[in-house]
Design a protein around this motif. Sequence first.
Motif, short mmCIF file in Angstrom:
data_model
loop_
_atom_site.label_atom_id
_atom_site.label_comp_id
_atom_site.label_asym_id
_atom_site.label_seq_id
_atom_site.Cartn_x
_atom_site.Cartn_y
_atom_site.Cartn_z
N CYS A 46 8.41 -3.71 -32.05
CA CYS A 46 7.96 -3.40 -30.70
C CYS A 46 7.29 -3.86 -30.29
N PRO A 47 6.94 -4.57 -28.87
CA PRO A 47 4.89 -4.79 -28.61
C PRO A 47 4.21 -3.42 -27.84
N ALA A 205 9.31 5.31 -40.93
CA ALA A 205 9.85 5.28 -41.97
C ALA A 205 10.30 3.18 -42.45
N GLU A 206 8.45 2.87 -42.76
CA GLU A 206 9.30 1.15 -42.12
C GLU A 206 9.76 0.47 -43.18
N GLU A 207 9.55 0.52 -44.55
CA GLU A 207 10.30 0.49 -45.75
C GLU A 207 11.59 0.76 -45.51
N GLN A 208 12.03 1.95 -44.99
CA GLN A 208 13.46 1.99 -45.05
C GLN A 208 14.00 2.07 -43.68
N GLU A 209 13.22 1.26 -43.31
CA GLU A 209 14.08 0.89 -41.70
C GLU A 209 14.14 2.05 -40.81
N ALA A 210 13.85 3.07 -40.82
CA ALA A 210 14.03 3.74 -40.50
C ALA A 210 12.57 4.24 -39.34
N VAL A 211 12.64 3.91 -38.24
CA VAL A 211 11.43 3.24 -37.10
C VAL A 211 11.57 4.42 -35.81
N ASP A 212 12.82 5.60 -36.06
CA ASP A 212 13.41 5.39 -34.48
C ASP A 212 12.35 6.12 -33.13
N ARG A 213 12.23 6.19 -32.11
CA ARG A 213 11.38 6.24 -31.01
C ARG A 213 12.00 7.67 -30.31
N GLY A 214 11.28 8.07 -29.55
CA GLY A 214 11.71 8.94 -28.71
C GLY A 214 10.92 8.69 -27.19
N HIS A 229 28.44 24.24 -17.93
CA HIS A 229 27.29 23.61 -16.99
C HIS A 229 26.06 24.46 -16.91
N PHE A 230 24.93 23.56 -17.63
CA PHE A 230 23.51 24.14 -18.03
C PHE A 230 22.93 23.48 -16.52
N SER A 231 21.76 24.72 -16.98
CA SER A 231 20.35 23.49 -15.69
C SER A 231 19.33 23.59 -17.01
N GLY A 232 18.25 23.39 -16.47
CA GLY A 232 16.67 23.48 -16.73
C GLY A 232 16.87 22.04 -18.01
N CYS A 233 17.54 20.90 -18.60
CA CYS A 233 18.01 20.10 -19.15
C CYS A 233 16.96 19.04 -19.27
N ILE A 234 16.76 18.29 -20.44
CA ILE A 234 16.25 17.55 -20.56
C ILE A 234 16.53 16.32 -21.15
N GLU A 235 16.04 14.57 -20.53
CA GLU A 235 16.68 13.61 -20.75
C GLU A 235 15.81 12.89 -22.06
N ILE A 236 16.27 12.45 -23.30
CA ILE A 236 15.44 11.60 -24.42
C ILE A 236 16.34 10.44 -24.62
N ASN A 237 15.52 9.35 -24.05
CA ASN A 237 15.62 7.95 -24.88
C ASN A 237 15.67 7.25 -25.60
N ASP A 238 16.19 6.68 -26.97
CA ASP A 238 16.23 6.93 -28.47
C ASP A 238 16.01 4.85 -28.07
N THR A 239 14.79 5.19 -28.74
CA THR A 239 14.72 3.30 -28.85
C THR A 239 14.41 2.57 -30.59
N ASN A 240 14.89 1.92 -30.81
CA ASN A 240 14.36 1.42 -32.62
C ASN A 240 13.84 -0.17 -32.55
N GLY A 244 14.88 -4.11 -33.26
CA GLY A 244 14.42 -4.77 -31.94
C GLY A 244 15.75 -3.57 -30.47
N VAL A 245 15.56 -2.73 -30.54
CA VAL A 245 15.94 -2.24 -29.43
C VAL A 245 14.76 -1.57 -29.13
N CYS A 246 13.96 -2.03 -27.53
CA CYS A 246 12.55 -1.91 -27.13
C CYS A 246 13.04 -1.15 -26.21
N ASP A 247 13.50 -1.68 -25.27
CA ASP A 247 14.18 -0.93 -23.83
C ASP A 247 15.25 0.31 -23.59
N LEU A 248 14.61 0.91 -22.49
CA LEU A 248 15.52 2.33 -22.17
C LEU A 248 16.27 2.20 -21.91
#
Length: 306
Positions: A46-47, A205-214, A229-240, A244-248
């Motif tokens: 990803c750029p 882990a580039e050699e093992q093709e495991a390079v997820d991002r958060g 029903h829960f409060s104070g939660c967070i949202e995390i977008n994963d890309t890979n 070639g999955v670079c967009d949120l």
Amino acid sequence: MYSKKMLMSTVSVLGLVFVLSLCIGLPDANAEDEPGLCEGLPTFGCPDDCEFTQDFRLEDCKFKTRGINPFFILKPGYQVVLESEDEKSVETVLCDAKWIHIDGRRIETRVVEERAFEDDKLVEISRNYFAICKKTNAVYYFGEFSQDCDLEETGGFNPENESLCANGDEPDPAGSWEAGVDDAMPGLIMPGTPLDGARYFQEIAEEQEAVDRGEITALGLDVKVPAGHFSGCIEINDTNPSEGVCDLGEDVKKYCPGIGLVQDQELVLVEYGFVGCDDDDDDDDDDDDDDDDKWRKKWGHYHRRF
């Protein structure tokens, strides 16, 4: 009053600064517009890879295998169950531990098992390795051993022998990786203090093709799922980057304090609590044995047992 000489000097300095700014680019330029910005930093597909933290100064951390990050519960026996219309995920913190050898260190990690189901058939079993940095309370990801039996190709796992798929094939280990092997390094799975906009690699882990991002894209959310029903939660977008999955927006997860993962794309939390595992005799948990009363005081609810 400024003298003429001082004014001329000031103008000259300003002119030099202007010329330099044209040479090096403006401060708010995008990384992809400045070829030199990522120089010396590895990229994985990803750029904007260089904008995601890859160095976590793990040499400063002393790790523990059990504990509580508000958004990631690493207590043996803790389990969350998430479901969608035709899928199910059961994630359990096991009593098992895994030793990781990296940069001359021997680090003990906790095993978290994830079992994935499609149409009520088991299709994936993964054993994931995590540890908490005592200094920051951040949770780091040291690898996983994943086994997959594609439902259409193999019929899922053999229910009588989970070392084989239903058609007799051996499970596919694609996605497995381990820090310290083939230059792989641990990634960050949950910061000790989540910050809006924080970007980091979860796997390196580039050699093992495991390079997820958060990327943390929201804080202070109210989330309503079948389990509550829960409060104070967070949202995390994963890309890979390796896929070639670079967009949120394609892989969104939500975590709530005192619970952990409550939503993973279409999967939502239906049950959570403790199942029959107890390793209170662990050597490294002397200051981490928080009972349910303490959890309730901190997050306003009890963890229930199934």
